[in-house]
Design a protein around this motif. Structure first.
Motif, short mmCIF file in Angstrom:
data_model
loop_
_atom_site.label_atom_id
_atom_site.label_comp_id
_atom_site.label_asym_id
_atom_site.label_seq_id
_atom_site.Cartn_x
_atom_site.Cartn_y
_atom_site.Cartn_z
N SER A 72 2.30 19.99 3.98
CA SER A 72 0.91 20.68 4.05
C SER A 72 0.11 19.98 3.01
CB SER A 72 1.34 22.31 3.74
OG SER A 72 1.65 22.26 2.29
N ASP A 73 -1.10 20.47 3.19
CA ASP A 73 -2.24 20.09 2.26
C ASP A 73 -1.98 20.45 0.84
OD1 ASP A 73 -4.48 19.05 1.25
OD2 ASP A 73 -5.85 20.29 2.58
N ALA A 74 -1.54 21.71 0.70
CA ALA A 74 -1.31 22.21 -0.44
C ALA A 74 0.16 21.35 -1.28
CB ALA A 74 -0.61 23.67 -0.61
N ASP A 75 1.17 21.15 -0.48
CA ASP A 75 2.20 20.52 -1.09
C ASP A 75 1.92 19.07 -1.35
OD1 ASP A 75 3.86 22.53 -0.52
OD2 ASP A 75 4.70 21.86 1.34
N ALA A 76 0.64 18.40 -0.71
CA ALA A 76 0.27 17.00 -0.97
C ALA A 76 -0.42 17.04 -2.44
CB ALA A 76 -0.72 16.57 0.17
N VAL A 77 -1.05 18.03 -2.84
CA VAL A 77 -1.40 18.06 -4.17
C VAL A 77 -0.62 17.56 -5.44
CG1 VAL A 77 -2.61 19.47 -6.00
CG2 VAL A 77 -3.50 19.47 -3.57
N THR A 78 0.60 18.20 -5.46
CA THR A 78 1.73 17.92 -6.11
C THR A 78 2.38 16.73 -5.84
OG1 THR A 78 2.18 20.32 -6.18
CG2 THR A 78 4.02 18.66 -7.07
N LEU A 79 2.53 16.39 -4.81
CA LEU A 79 2.93 14.97 -4.50
C LEU A 79 2.34 13.90 -4.87
CD1 LEU A 79 5.39 13.59 -3.17
CD2 LEU A 79 4.26 13.52 -0.83
N ALA A 80 0.73 13.83 -4.70
CA ALA A 80 -0.09 13.03 -4.94
C ALA A 80 -0.03 12.60 -6.34
CB ALA A 80 -1.39 13.34 -4.63
N GLY A 81 0.17 13.77 -7.27
CA GLY A 81 0.24 13.31 -8.77
C GLY A 81 1.34 12.40 -9.33
N ARG A 109 7.65 -0.29 8.74
CA ARG A 109 7.99 -1.79 9.26
C ARG A 109 6.96 -2.62 9.04
NH1 ARG A 109 9.93 1.24 13.64
NH2 ARG A 109 7.83 1.29 14.76
N ARG A 110 5.66 -2.39 8.72
CA ARG A 110 4.60 -3.24 8.40
C ARG A 110 4.48 -3.31 6.82
NH1 ARG A 110 1.68 -4.95 12.78
NH2 ARG A 110 2.15 -4.01 14.61
N GLY A 111 5.37 -2.81 6.10
CA GLY A 111 5.42 -3.34 4.85
C GLY A 111 4.61 -2.11 3.87
N MET A 112 4.43 -0.95 4.35
CA MET A 112 3.83 0.17 3.42
C MET A 112 4.89 1.21 3.08
SD MET A 112 0.21 0.61 5.73
CE MET A 112 0.78 -0.07 7.13
N GLN A 113 4.69 1.68 1.79
CA GLN A 113 5.30 2.87 1.37
C GLN A 113 4.78 4.03 1.60
OE1 GLN A 113 5.55 2.37 -2.79
NE2 GLN A 113 7.03 0.70 -2.85
N VAL A 114 5.58 4.97 2.08
CA VAL A 114 5.03 6.27 2.62
C VAL A 114 5.91 7.39 1.99
CG1 VAL A 114 4.67 7.68 4.53
CG2 VAL A 114 4.97 5.15 4.84
N ALA A 115 5.07 8.60 1.36
CA ALA A 115 5.41 9.88 0.96
C ALA A 115 4.82 10.79 1.98
CB ALA A 115 5.07 9.73 -0.25
N ARG A 116 5.64 11.73 2.48
CA ARG A 116 5.27 12.73 3.25
C ARG A 116 5.35 14.06 2.45
NH1 ARG A 116 8.69 16.67 7.16
NH2 ARG A 116 7.09 17.70 8.01
N ALA A 117 4.17 14.80 2.90
CA ALA A 117 3.98 16.25 2.50
C ALA A 117 3.70 17.26 3.83
CB ALA A 117 2.82 16.44 1.63
N PHE A 163 2.87 10.25 -6.78
CA PHE A 163 2.88 9.08 -5.82
C PHE A 163 1.52 8.05 -5.91
CE2 PHE A 163 2.52 7.28 -1.42
CZ PHE A 163 3.82 6.56 -1.50
N ARG A 164 0.57 8.69 -6.55
CA ARG A 164 -0.76 8.06 -6.63
C ARG A 164 -0.93 7.08 -5.34
NH1 ARG A 164 -2.98 10.57 -10.93
NH2 ARG A 164 -4.53 8.82 -11.06
N PRO A 165 -1.48 7.67 -4.13
CA PRO A 165 -1.64 6.90 -2.99
C PRO A 165 -2.93 5.84 -2.98
CG PRO A 165 -2.47 9.45 -2.63
CD PRO A 165 -1.74 9.47 -3.92
N PRO A 184 0.81 -1.21 0.11
CA PRO A 184 -0.10 -0.03 0.24
C PRO A 184 0.97 1.40 -0.07
CG PRO A 184 -0.67 -1.43 1.75
CD PRO A 184 0.56 -1.91 1.23
N ARG A 185 0.53 2.06 -0.83
CA ARG A 185 1.16 3.64 -0.75
C ARG A 185 0.19 4.57 0.02
NH1 ARG A 185 0.93 1.90 -5.95
NH2 ARG A 185 -0.94 3.41 -6.18
N VAL A 186 0.84 4.86 1.12
CA VAL A 186 0.38 5.89 2.03
C VAL A 186 0.91 7.42 1.77
CG1 VAL A 186 -0.04 6.40 4.38
CG2 VAL A 186 0.11 4.24 3.63
N LEU A 187 0.02 8.26 1.62
CA LEU A 187 0.39 9.76 1.37
C LEU A 187 0.13 10.29 2.89
CD1 LEU A 187 1.23 12.40 0.14
CD2 LEU A 187 -0.99 12.64 -0.58
N LEU A 188 1.30 10.71 3.73
CA LEU A 188 1.10 11.41 4.98
C LEU A 188 1.53 12.76 4.74
CD1 LEU A 188 1.32 11.13 8.01
CD2 LEU A 188 3.62 10.63 7.97
#
Length: 295
Positions: free
Chosen positions: A201-210, A191-199, A212-214, A170-174
């Motif tokens: 702020s909410d605004a930064d998450a928009v760019t990252l989501a494109g 540790r439980r086998g998930m991939q994580v990308a961190r933003a 990372f496709r969480p 699973p890909r988790v956007l934090l």
């Protein structure tokens, strides 16, 4: 700037009914349905009132909102004031029975009872199959490993996170502005086998989501955009057809800013606790539900 952290005293109180971790536990507190954890009681579902008009509600009727467990009085009133008709669901079958009425969302808000990952996963899967958005609330507390009285947050999040296939983690956007909290959450998720990308702020998450496709979005409730015209992750999910496929978890963090260095060093851990019930938090949750449930 003003800290978004809730007062640390809010962590004291009812947790998710999870016992303290073992002294030699490798990954923090006990899992939700592990030994000493919450037990899913084999209670027959309460009979639900028959609905003879399951096609879409008339425009002047409150819109249905699937909720689990039964909301507390303050949340029930806040939802009703915003034009929702909460419908309590206990099982996948009860979710399926409501789909023809086009419910706004599935709202999981564990204030009135413990949660189990098996029931949570079943309800999430039912909502996903019916293309109903999912919003889950949580609280985070901080304590030493011996003093933590709630479950490892990764157990809850892994139960919620869809995945592209069994071969893909699973890909988790934090979305979290405090680096110490973000690092602690990222560590336990990885540790439980998930991939994580961190933003940050909410605004930064928009760019990252494109990029990372969480499969799952996890964020501090206090960082959700509320002003009209500010694009945030909810808007991105809707615009890209992902809102009904990507559960959203919002949390309140009862963490003292002065203790963040202890979290970064590993002296303390994060654990699931009851979310804040302040008036501002209640208002923010209902605002978010209104945005998620917009056709």
């Amino acid at each position: 700037g003003q800290s978004r952290l809730a007062p640390a005293t809010e962590a004291a109180g009812r947790s998710y009914a999870i016992g303290a971790p073992d002294a030699d536990a490798a990954e923090g507190p006990e899992p939700l349905d592990g030994p000493g954890g919450a037990v899913e009681v084999a209670d027959p579902p309460r009979p639900q009132p028959m609905d003879d008009e399951l096609p879409p509600e008339p425009l002047d009727n409150p819109r249905r909102l699937l909720v689990w467990p039964a909301p507390d009085v303050a949340t029930q009133q806040a939802l009703s004031d915003r034009g929702y008709r909460p419908v309590i669901v206990h099982s996948r079958e009860e979710v399926d029975a409501q789909i023809a009425a086009f419910p706004a969302a599935l709202f999981v808000d564990p204030l009135t009872g413990p949660i189990t990952r098996t029931a949570l996963q079943s309800l999430r899967q039912a909502a996903g199959a019916a293309e109903v958005p999912v919003l889950v609330t949580a609280g985070l507390g901080q304590a030493s490993r011996d003093a933590a009285y709630g479950a490892d947050p990764a157990v809850l999040l892994k139960a919620l996170a869809p995945r592209d296939s069994e071969q893909h983690p699973p890909r988790v956007l934090l979305i979290e502005e405090h680096a110490e909290i973000a690092l602690a959450l990222t560590g336990t998720l990885e540790r439980r086998g998930m991939q994580v990308a961190r933003a940050a702020s909410d605004a930064d998450a928009v760019t990252l989501a494109g990029q990372f496709r969480p499969n799952l979005v996890v964020m501090d409730l206090m960082q959700v955009h509320r002003q009209v015209g500010q694009a945030g992750i909810v808007d991105w999910l809707r615009a890209n057809g992902q809102l009904t496929r990507t559960p959203l978890v919002v949390y309140t963090a009862a963490v003292d800013a002065a203790d963040l260095p202890r979290l970064a060093s590993g002296e303390t851990v994060l654990f699931l606790a009851e979310r804040s019930t302040s008036a501002e938090v209640q208002e923010r949750i209902v605002d978010l539900l209104s945005r998620i449930g917009t056709n």
